[in-house]
Design an enzyme around this catalytic site. Structure first.
Site, mmCIF file in Angstrom:
data_model
loop_
_atom_site.group_PDB
_atom_site.id
_atom_site.type_symbol
_atom_site.label_atom_id
_atom_site.label_comp_id
_atom_site.label_asym_id
_atom_site.label_seq_id
_atom_site.Cartn_x
_atom_site.Cartn_y
_atom_site.Cartn_z
ATOM 1 N N CYS A 199 0.970 -3.236 -14.103
ATOM 2 C CA CYS A 199 0.587 -2.748 -12.780
ATOM 3 C C CYS A 199 -0.920 -2.561 -12.628
ATOM 4 O O CYS A 199 -1.402 -2.289 -11.532
ATOM 5 C CB CYS A 199 1.313 -1.453 -12.513
ATOM 6 N N HIS A 214 -1.851 3.928 -8.411
ATOM 7 C CA HIS A 214 -0.665 3.102 -8.639
ATOM 8 C C HIS A 214 0.580 3.935 -8.330
ATOM 9 O O HIS A 214 0.676 5.099 -8.715
ATOM 10 C CB HIS A 214 -0.652 2.619 -10.091
ATOM 11 N N ASN A 241 8.039 1.169 -7.366
ATOM 12 C CA ASN A 241 6.922 0.616 -8.130
ATOM 13 C C ASN A 241 6.891 -0.900 -7.921
ATOM 14 O O ASN A 241 7.801 -1.603 -8.349
ATOM 15 C CB ASN A 241 7.132 0.964 -9.614
#
Ligand code: UT7
Length: 325
Positions: free
Chosen positions: A112, A252, A282
């Protein structure tokens, strides 16, 4: 100096709720909400792929910049879920968008953190030699996961985000980026099958290793909080600013508890931290550029604002960027 001249974002239409997950695996809306803050996520349609998601976000960013695909001089796609093993998704994107035969490459495997790392690479490229760059963060992660593994599958969703960067003044300036990696912590988040160590074969298929994301959730959690908050402090130090100068932090979006812990460490109010994890889960490399696009679209950032982007991911990688609107 690197400027952001265009923003784009895309999510698939199909919404999947926690209650739908509870019909498929032994979980509940309550568990997912309490542990992660996630309520829903988007799932790509069968006729969508990483390339089409990236293409949608990229077209928006190019249009937003007032440029055309012909103006793009270089493309980076940050993704851990590429269109295919080889060639890179960025090459396919160049063709899809109708860009010239400009260099392209994927920044893959950074989990990520990929987009913020790509931003760091892009600004170095622009500083080296002025050019217009398209940087995309995209993930079609739901197609690559083991849907029977409740400990990972419920966490993720599909999305894409993109920016167009250039040397000439635009809507925002990338002031500074810091990034780092601790390769000794690589084992805390891996999908180990498919490489030369353990190639895809009948054994990895039959054992289920081919799509098994192995994650030490608690360790990832602890590392994520420590690394993201440190990265934010470091990037602020580099530009001689403090958290009080910051208008918005876009972290994030992996878990609301991680975001809250970072917020508390940085001693910053809830109103200064952007959250959309409840809506999208996510989305890997896409979370930061997609959230950035949402903030711009919604007027959540305006001229004069100092915005901090930060992310962490498998590797173990982390990064933070300071962006002046
Ligand atoms: O971009 C990077 C992606 N990864 C991350 O960011 C992960 C970071 N870590 C986390 O977000 C959290 O560690 C999780 C959300 C993954 C897990 O939360 P936790 O509070 O650390 O839970 P845990 O791992 O301690 O698991 C608690 C229990 C376990 O059962 P036992 O062993 O206590 O009986 C799990 O088996 O919860 C169980 N569990 C579930 N129960 C219901 C795991 N997944 C689920 C589920 N539904 N979906």
């Amino acid at each position: 100096m690197t400027h952001i001249v265009g923003f784009g974002g895309y999510v698939p239409e199909r919404v999947m709720t926690n209650d739908e997950w509870a019909l498929l695996v032994d979980t509940t809306d309550e568990w997912i909400t309490q542990r992660t803050g996630i309520k829903r996520r988007r799932i790509a349609a069968p006729d969508e792929s990483t390339l089409t998601l990236a293409g949608n976000a990229a077209r928006m960013a190019i249009k937003d910049s007032g440029l055309t695909p012909d103006d793009i001089d270089e493309i980076i796609v940050a993704t851990d879920t590429p269109e295919m093993y080889t060639p890179d998704t960025a090459a396919l994107l160049q063709d899809l968008l109708g860009c010239r035969n400009v260099p392209t490459y994927d920044l893959g495997g950074s989990g990520c953190a990929g987009f913020v790392q790509a931003l760091d690479v892009a600004r170095a490229r622009i500083a080296f030699s002025p050019r217009t760059m398209l940087v995309v963060g995209v993930e079609l992660i739901t197609r690559m996961l083991d849907w029977s593994d409740r400990s990972t599958a419920v966490l993720f969703g599909d999305a894409a985000g993109a920016v167009v960067l250039g040397p000439d003044p635009g809507r925002a300036r990338v002031l500074e980026v810091v990034s780092g990696t601790d390769g000794s912590a690589a084992g805390i988040l891996t999908l180990a099958a498919g490489g030369t160590r353990n190639p895809f074969n009948r054994q990895t298929l039959e054992s289920g290793e081919y799509n098994r994301l192995v994650m030490d959730g608690r360790r990832v959690f602890t590392e994520a909080v420590a690394r993201m908050s440190q990265a934010v402090s470091d990037v602020l130090d580099r530009i001689g600013k403090t958290i009080d100068d910051v208008s918005l932090v876009i972290p994030h979006q992996a878990n609301l508890r991680i975001i809250d812990a970072v917020r508390k460490k940085l001693q910053v109010g809830e109103d200064k931290v952007f959250v959309n994890v409840h809506e999208y889960g996510n989305t890997g490399s896409a979370t930061v550029p997609f959230a950035l696009w949402q903030c711009v679209e919604a007027g959540r950032v305006s001229e004069g604002d100092l915005v901090i982007l930060t992310a962490f991911g498998a590797g173990f990688h982390w990064a933070a960027a300071a962006v002046q609107f």
